[in-house]
Design an enzyme around this catalytic site. Structure first.
Site, short mmCIF file in Angstrom:
data_model
loop_
_atom_site.label_atom_id
_atom_site.label_comp_id
_atom_site.label_asym_id
_atom_site.label_seq_id
_atom_site.Cartn_x
_atom_site.Cartn_y
_atom_site.Cartn_z
N ASP A 158 0.86 -1.19 0.00
CA ASP A 158 0.00 0.00 0.00
C ASP A 158 0.89 1.23 0.00
O ASP A 158 1.99 1.20 0.57
CB ASP A 158 -0.89 0.01 1.27
CG ASP A 158 -2.16 0.82 1.11
OD1 ASP A 158 -2.05 2.04 0.91
OD2 ASP A 158 -3.25 0.24 1.18
N THR A 191 -4.97 6.59 0.57
CA THR A 191 -6.25 6.80 1.28
C THR A 191 -6.38 5.85 2.46
O THR A 191 -7.34 5.94 3.22
CB THR A 191 -7.46 6.56 0.33
OG1 THR A 191 -7.41 5.20 -0.13
CG2 THR A 191 -7.45 7.50 -0.85
N ASP A 220 3.73 2.36 -4.41
CA ASP A 220 2.64 2.85 -5.26
C ASP A 220 2.53 1.92 -6.47
O ASP A 220 3.52 1.76 -7.22
CB ASP A 220 3.02 4.28 -5.69
CG ASP A 220 1.96 4.92 -6.57
OD1 ASP A 220 1.20 4.19 -7.24
OD2 ASP A 220 1.91 6.17 -6.59
N ALA A 253 -10.06 -6.27 -8.01
CA ALA A 253 -11.28 -5.73 -7.40
C ALA A 253 -11.92 -4.73 -8.33
O ALA A 253 -11.48 -3.59 -8.45
CB ALA A 253 -10.94 -5.07 -6.07
N TYR A 262 -13.17 6.96 -11.83
CA TYR A 262 -13.24 5.66 -11.14
C TYR A 262 -13.87 4.61 -12.06
O TYR A 262 -13.29 3.54 -12.28
CB TYR A 262 -14.08 5.83 -9.89
CG TYR A 262 -14.17 4.62 -8.99
CD1 TYR A 262 -13.03 4.05 -8.42
CD2 TYR A 262 -15.40 4.05 -8.68
CE1 TYR A 262 -13.12 2.95 -7.57
CE2 TYR A 262 -15.50 2.96 -7.82
CZ TYR A 262 -14.36 2.42 -7.27
OH TYR A 262 -14.45 1.33 -6.42
N LYS A 265 -11.86 1.45 -13.73
CA LYS A 265 -12.20 0.05 -13.41
C LYS A 265 -12.61 -0.71 -14.68
O LYS A 265 -12.29 -1.90 -14.81
CB LYS A 265 -13.33 0.01 -12.38
CG LYS A 265 -12.94 0.48 -10.99
CD LYS A 265 -12.02 -0.50 -10.27
CE LYS A 265 -11.75 -0.08 -8.83
NZ LYS A 265 -10.82 -0.96 -8.14
N TYR A 277 -4.98 -10.00 -20.67
CA TYR A 277 -3.87 -10.83 -20.18
C TYR A 277 -4.28 -12.30 -20.10
O TYR A 277 -3.48 -13.19 -20.34
CB TYR A 277 -3.38 -10.34 -18.79
CG TYR A 277 -2.28 -9.32 -18.90
CD1 TYR A 277 -2.53 -8.05 -19.39
CD2 TYR A 277 -0.96 -9.63 -18.54
CE1 TYR A 277 -1.54 -7.10 -19.50
CE2 TYR A 277 0.05 -8.69 -18.65
CZ TYR A 277 -0.24 -7.43 -19.13
OH TYR A 277 0.77 -6.50 -19.25
N THR A 283 -19.99 -2.48 0.33
CA THR A 283 -19.64 -3.35 1.45
C THR A 283 -19.33 -2.49 2.67
O THR A 283 -18.80 -1.39 2.53
CB THR A 283 -18.42 -4.22 1.06
OG1 THR A 283 -18.79 -4.98 -0.09
CG2 THR A 283 -18.03 -5.17 2.17
P1 NAD Z 1 -9.91 1.89 0.83
O1 NAD Z 1 -9.75 3.30 0.39
O2 NAD Z 1 -10.20 1.64 2.27
O3 NAD Z 1 -8.63 1.04 0.42
C1 NAD Z 1 -7.92 1.26 -0.77
C2 NAD Z 1 -6.45 1.17 -0.43
O4 NAD Z 1 -5.70 1.30 -1.65
C3 NAD Z 1 -5.97 2.28 0.49
O5 NAD Z 1 -5.29 1.73 1.59
C4 NAD Z 1 -5.03 3.12 -0.37
O6 NAD Z 1 -3.99 3.74 0.35
C5 NAD Z 1 -4.55 2.09 -1.36
N1 NAD Z 1 -4.06 2.70 -2.61
C6 NAD Z 1 -4.68 3.63 -3.37
N2 NAD Z 1 -3.91 3.95 -4.43
C7 NAD Z 1 -2.79 3.18 -4.33
C8 NAD Z 1 -1.62 3.05 -5.12
N3 NAD Z 1 -1.44 3.81 -6.22
N4 NAD Z 1 -0.66 2.17 -4.74
C9 NAD Z 1 -0.82 1.42 -3.61
N5 NAD Z 1 -1.91 1.51 -2.81
C10 NAD Z 1 -2.88 2.38 -3.17
O7 NAD Z 1 -11.05 1.24 -0.08
P2 NAD Z 1 -11.81 -0.16 0.05
O8 NAD Z 1 -13.22 0.14 0.30
O9 NAD Z 1 -11.08 -1.08 0.95
O10 NAD Z 1 -11.70 -0.69 -1.46
C11 NAD Z 1 -10.71 -1.63 -1.84
C12 NAD Z 1 -10.91 -2.02 -3.29
O11 NAD Z 1 -12.23 -2.57 -3.46
C13 NAD Z 1 -10.82 -0.85 -4.26
O12 NAD Z 1 -10.19 -1.25 -5.45
C14 NAD Z 1 -12.26 -0.49 -4.54
O13 NAD Z 1 -12.41 0.08 -5.81
C15 NAD Z 1 -12.93 -1.86 -4.46
N6 NAD Z 1 -14.36 -1.75 -4.10
C16 NAD Z 1 -14.74 -1.50 -2.81
C17 NAD Z 1 -16.09 -1.40 -2.51
C18 NAD Z 1 -16.59 -1.17 -1.09
O14 NAD Z 1 -17.80 -1.16 -0.88
N7 NAD Z 1 -15.73 -0.99 -0.11
C19 NAD Z 1 -17.05 -1.53 -3.53
C20 NAD Z 1 -16.60 -1.75 -4.83
C21 NAD Z 1 -15.25 -1.88 -5.10
#
Ligand code: NAD
Length: 322
Positions: free
Chosen positions: A33, A37, A58, A116, A147, A151, A161, A177
């Site tokens: 990570d 965020t 990153d 994801a 976004y 995605k 791939y 979620t």
């Molecule tokens: P979150 O913001 O809590 O976690 C995302 C994490 O990704 C963060 O810790 C952030 O620091 C890290 N991150 C962002 N850009 C990065 C980068 N360039 N390099 C490395 N790390 C990076 O969000 P979440 O709710 O835990 O979501 C996780 C994944 O699930 C995401 O891809 C999101 O699109 C997907 N998702 C989540 C939900 C939900 O309801 N929570 C719904 C649909 C999709």
């Protein structure tokens, strides 16, 4: 047995639950990570685990890991509506460059990769509930486009791939979620309502509140992700809870649960706010034998207990987004 897994987005809400899940299952877990965020404190329970290693990186830069890796879960991405507005270019880069870097790493290591994706790929859906073969109704230049299109690109690249290199790929389309460690200031309804109710502020409902959402408890989602990872199904699959509720009714549920004196206040609907969201999970049930088991009252109670552990200062972070 092959048991090394790399999880990107590890310090986020879902990533931290996934790291815990796989450490508890005896995997060697690399949690990656860049804390864009996420919050490193989400990984506190794993600090002393010898089977867990945090990598601050990153994903839009090349990813190099010396060890063998058997599985990759790519969960890194700015994930909430407030992020996409603030950092739209970074969000697109994570979906494009970042996703490709993870796919390249999987190719290099011969790993199975699960990415994801999101219900947002359906945009403001014209069919209801949303099935995987629905192509969506997305505004490519709207407020959510960084976004949504990031995605969608990630899905296309992942399938490419799979087709070109026979890489073992899995795509999960995650619907809303919730649960402990979800971001307080993510601008989403659930965390905002809890913070408002716990500080006795009015709950802000956009539009007339009749737009719907379906909320899945985090433990259910994690089990579905694990089943998908172990399957050999490489097309997108919805995971979420089809139990749909209007935002107005949901706000009232939170007020009742928290015993708050808050009222509901209505505001104008933001641009491109989806009117209805409900996953069709027939495919997940058929292919994975999965369906969510946690009812909303049970999941909300566990989430409420988490919100009760937060300080007023932490809850107040929510309102910085308004
Ligand atoms: P979150 O913001 O809590 O976690 C995302 C994490 O990704 C963060 O810790 C952030 O620091 C890290 N991150 C962002 N850009 C990065 C980068 N360039 N390099 C490395 N790390 C990076 O969000 P979440 O709710 O835990 O979501 C996780 C994944 O699930 C995401 O891809 C999101 O699109 C997907 N998702 C989540 C939900 C939900 O309801 N929570 C719904 C649909 C999709």
């Amino acid at each position: 047995m092959n048991k090394t897994i790399l999880i990107t987005g590890a310090a986020g809400f879902l990533g931290s639950h996934l790291c815990e899940y796989y450490v508890n299952k005896g995997f060697k877990v690399f949690g990656l990570d860049n804390l864009l965020t996420g919050d490193i404190n989400n990984l506190n329970s794993l600090k002393s685990e010898t089977n867990f290693e945090f990598i601050n990186h990153d994903i839009t830069n090349n990813i190099r890991v010396k060890d063998d890796i058997n599985y990759i879960l790519n969960f890194a991405s700015p994930a909430s509506p407030i992020d996409h507005l603030k950092i739209p270019i970074k969000t697109l880069e994570v979906g494009s460059k970042g996703s490709q870097n993870c796919l390249e790493l999987a190719l290099d290591k011969g790993a199975t990769i699960l990415v994801a994706s999101t219900s947002e790929v359906y945009g403001d859906p014209l069919i209801h509930p949303q099935k995987e073969d629905y192509w969506g109704n997305v505004n490519p230049i709207g407020k959510r486009s960084a976004y949504d299109e990031g995605k969608r690109y990630m899905e296309a690249m992942t399938i490419a791939y799979n087709q070109k290199f026979k890489l073992k790929t899995r795509i999960v389309r995650i619907f809303n979620t919730y649960g402990p460690r979800m971001r307080i200031n993510d601008g989403r309804a659930l965390s905002t309502f809890f913070s408002q109710a716990l500080t006795n502020r009015d709950l802000t409902v956009f539009g007339d509140g009749n737009q719907t959402r379906s909320f899945c408890y985090v433990d259910d989602l994690i089990l579905g992700i694990d089943k998908l990872l172990k399957s050999d199904y490489n097309l997108p699959i919805n995971l979420g809870n089809p139990d749909e509720i209007s935002l107005k009714d949901f706000a009232n549920e939170i007020i009742n649960l928290t015993n708050s004196s808050s009222k509901i206040k209505f505001f104008n609907l933001p641009e491109d706010d989806p009117k209805r969201r409900k996953p069709d999970i027939t495919l997940a049930n058929k292919i994975l034998g999965w369906r969510p088991k946690t009812s909303r009252p049970v999941g909300l109670k566990k989430t409420y207990e988490y919100f009760l552990t937060l300080s007023i200062e932490q809850l107040m972070q929510t309102f910085k987004t308004f």
